[in-house]
Motif scaffolding. Sequence first.
Motif, PDB file in Angstrom:
ATOM      1  N   ARG A  64       1.219  11.917   4.578  1.00  0.00           N
ATOM      2  CA  ARG A  64       1.827  10.741   5.217  1.00  0.00           C
ATOM      3  C   ARG A  64       1.076   9.482   4.791  1.00  0.00           C
ATOM      4  NH1 ARG A  64       0.476  12.636  10.935  1.00  0.00           N
ATOM      5  NH2 ARG A  64      -1.255  13.397   9.663  1.00  0.00           N
ATOM      6  N   ILE A  65       0.809   9.395   3.507  1.00  0.00           N
ATOM      7  CA  ILE A  65       0.084   8.258   2.940  1.00  0.00           C
ATOM      8  C   ILE A  65       1.043   7.451   2.081  1.00  0.00           C
ATOM      9  CG2 ILE A  65      -1.787   7.559   1.392  1.00  0.00           C
ATOM     10  CD1 ILE A  65      -3.274  10.130   2.218  1.00  0.00           C
ATOM     11  N   ASP A  66       1.116   6.166   2.316  1.00  0.00           N
ATOM     12  CA  ASP A  66       1.956   5.287   1.504  1.00  0.00           C
ATOM     13  C   ASP A  66       1.303   5.138   0.129  1.00  0.00           C
ATOM     14  OD1 ASP A  66       3.882   3.450   0.704  1.00  0.00           O
ATOM     15  OD2 ASP A  66       2.732   1.743   1.459  1.00  0.00           O
ATOM     16  N   VAL A  67       1.966   5.615  -0.918  1.00  0.00           N
ATOM     17  CA  VAL A  67       1.356   5.669  -2.241  1.00  0.00           C
ATOM     18  C   VAL A  67       2.307   5.118  -3.291  1.00  0.00           C
ATOM     19  CG1 VAL A  67       2.148   8.060  -2.598  1.00  0.00           C
ATOM     20  CG2 VAL A  67       0.230   7.168  -3.949  1.00  0.00           C
ATOM     21  N   ARG A  68       1.731   4.496  -4.306  1.00  0.00           N
ATOM     22  CA  ARG A  68       2.515   4.035  -5.447  1.00  0.00           C
ATOM     23  C   ARG A  68       1.654   4.090  -6.712  1.00  0.00           C
ATOM     24  NH1 ARG A  68       4.679  -0.645  -2.326  1.00  0.00           N
ATOM     25  NH2 ARG A  68       4.424   0.948  -0.729  1.00  0.00           N
TER      26      ARG A  68
ATOM     27  N   LEU B  74      -2.086   3.184  -0.761  1.00  0.00           N
ATOM     28  CA  LEU B  74      -2.888   3.745  -1.838  1.00  0.00           C
ATOM     29  C   LEU B  74      -2.206   3.444  -3.176  1.00  0.00           C
ATOM     30  CD1 LEU B  74      -5.192   5.533  -2.945  1.00  0.00           C
ATOM     31  CD2 LEU B  74      -3.739   7.531  -2.476  1.00  0.00           C
ATOM     32  N   PHE B  75      -2.942   2.784  -4.067  1.00  0.00           N
ATOM     33  CA  PHE B  75      -2.462   2.500  -5.417  1.00  0.00           C
ATOM     34  C   PHE B  75      -3.178   3.414  -6.399  1.00  0.00           C
ATOM     35  CE2 PHE B  75      -1.270  -1.360  -3.269  1.00  0.00           C
ATOM     36  CZ  PHE B  75      -0.172  -1.868  -3.965  1.00  0.00           C
TER      37      PHE B  75
ATOM     38  N   ASP C 198      -5.958  -4.400   2.752  1.00  0.00           N
ATOM     39  CA  ASP C 198      -5.603  -3.114   3.346  1.00  0.00           C
ATOM     40  C   ASP C 198      -5.220  -2.078   2.298  1.00  0.00           C
ATOM     41  OD1 ASP C 198      -5.955  -3.950   6.024  1.00  0.00           O
ATOM     42  OD2 ASP C 198      -4.026  -4.990   5.951  1.00  0.00           O
ATOM     43  N   ALA C 199      -5.492  -2.382   1.025  1.00  0.00           N
ATOM     44  CA  ALA C 199      -5.138  -1.460  -0.058  1.00  0.00           C
ATOM     45  C   ALA C 199      -6.369  -0.720  -0.570  1.00  0.00           C
ATOM     46  CB  ALA C 199      -4.476  -2.228  -1.197  1.00  0.00           C
TER      47      ALA C 199
ATOM     48  N   PRO D 119       1.325  13.066 -11.034  1.00  0.00           N
ATOM     49  CA  PRO D 119       1.357  14.291 -10.231  1.00  0.00           C
ATOM     50  C   PRO D 119       0.854  14.087  -8.804  1.00  0.00           C
ATOM     51  CG  PRO D 119       0.490  14.756 -12.400  1.00  0.00           C
ATOM     52  CD  PRO D 119       0.590  13.271 -12.288  1.00  0.00           C
ATOM     53  N   PHE D 120      -0.149  13.222  -8.657  1.00  0.00           N
ATOM     54  CA  PHE D 120      -0.733  13.014  -7.331  1.00  0.00           C
ATOM     55  C   PHE D 120       0.177  12.138  -6.462  1.00  0.00           C
ATOM     56  CE2 PHE D 120      -4.137  14.308 -10.093  1.00  0.00           C
ATOM     57  CZ  PHE D 120      -4.693  15.340  -9.339  1.00  0.00           C
ATOM     58  N   GLU D 121       0.911  11.240  -7.086  1.00  0.00           N
ATOM     59  CA  GLU D 121       1.922  10.511  -6.334  1.00  0.00           C
ATOM     60  C   GLU D 121       2.960  11.497  -5.791  1.00  0.00           C
ATOM     61  OE1 GLU D 121       4.607   6.543  -6.937  1.00  0.00           O
ATOM     62  OE2 GLU D 121       4.778   8.070  -8.491  1.00  0.00           O
ATOM     63  N   TYR D 122       3.385  12.433  -6.646  1.00  0.00           N
ATOM     64  CA  TYR D 122       4.356  13.444  -6.215  1.00  0.00           C
ATOM     65  C   TYR D 122       3.781  14.299  -5.085  1.00  0.00           C
ATOM     66  CZ  TYR D 122       7.306  17.554  -6.116  1.00  0.00           C
ATOM     67  OH  TYR D 122       8.125  18.572  -5.681  1.00  0.00           O
TER      68      TYR D 122
END
Length: 337
Positions: A62-66, A38-39, A84-85, A52-55
């Motif tokens: 358990r979502i890979d986020v940046r 998730l970008f 896949d993004a 804030p939502f990344e934090y």
Amino acid sequence: MYNFNKENFLKVMNGAVGVKPEVDKIVEAVMKKGYKTLFLVGSGGSMAIMLPFEYLLKAHARIDVRTEIAAELMVRDSKFLNKDALVILSSLSGTTKETVAACKYCKEREAVTIGLVGELGTPLADLADHVLVNYSENDFAGDSIYIQLFELIFGLMHANGDFPEYEEFMEEFKAMPEALYGMKEAVEPAMMEFAKKYKNETYHMLVGSGSVWGETYSYGMCVLEEMQWIRTRPIHAAEFFHGTLELVEKDTSVVLMKGEDETRPLMDRVERFAGQYTDKLSVFDTKAYPLKGISEKFRVYLSPLMICTIFEVLSTHLEKERNHSLDLRRYYRVIEY
């Protein structure tokens, strides 16, 4: 409240709450396709509102986020930006040049895009695969975008099996417009006092942490610097003791933006230090203000929204006391750069 249209505010906030059915459709479509990364993408304040939502995702899912600055994303080849993004982009105007270009860039790499805008028919709204729209002027934009992002991000968390209380959370969100208005009313005397006392201050240290750090960064850059031409130093509480503390003197304005998440002890440490070495310490703590209709257990997630809504009150009083319009710009969207 000073220079505040309650009717318009409630209309915009209820509009934001009202995008929930569209959010449900988007989440269903996204989960059906699937995604691995998730970008969260934006420029300026629209990027800061993503932090804030990344934090929160890192702390509770358990979502890979940046989180990515739109312009930087396009010049740095990310190996994770592909079919896949999933990419969420925000631009109130729908015209922010870098954010629109980033949306196009992501789509060229086959990523699925979701755009949050204030108006349909704008470049970002036309480009994104999915769109959330709620009309808002700049004065209420932060609250509106936050509400929509809480609906969307926590919807994705729920679909991922990370937030089983989502529907209960969203049911309480129906009370959010009036709750935020009540919080603004409660904080206005303190913000009025701050604006009068510090109207001629030329430099502020702004300190935040956790889910509030994005708002700390944003308020310094997008309000005090851009809209009021006041020099600021936003600093994360965890980093304060690794350099910035050496600039604290008796007449240094230090403003603490305290939320209610797990990082409060980091803020408490800065507060203890600053209380000893400056006579200009200001503490704005969300715990001091009501959020009627919202359960205590959910307030931990809502710190950035609460900080956003109370500091919007400060902005209007700074505008008044300093006789400096929040709309005045020398360069931003005035000249080519």
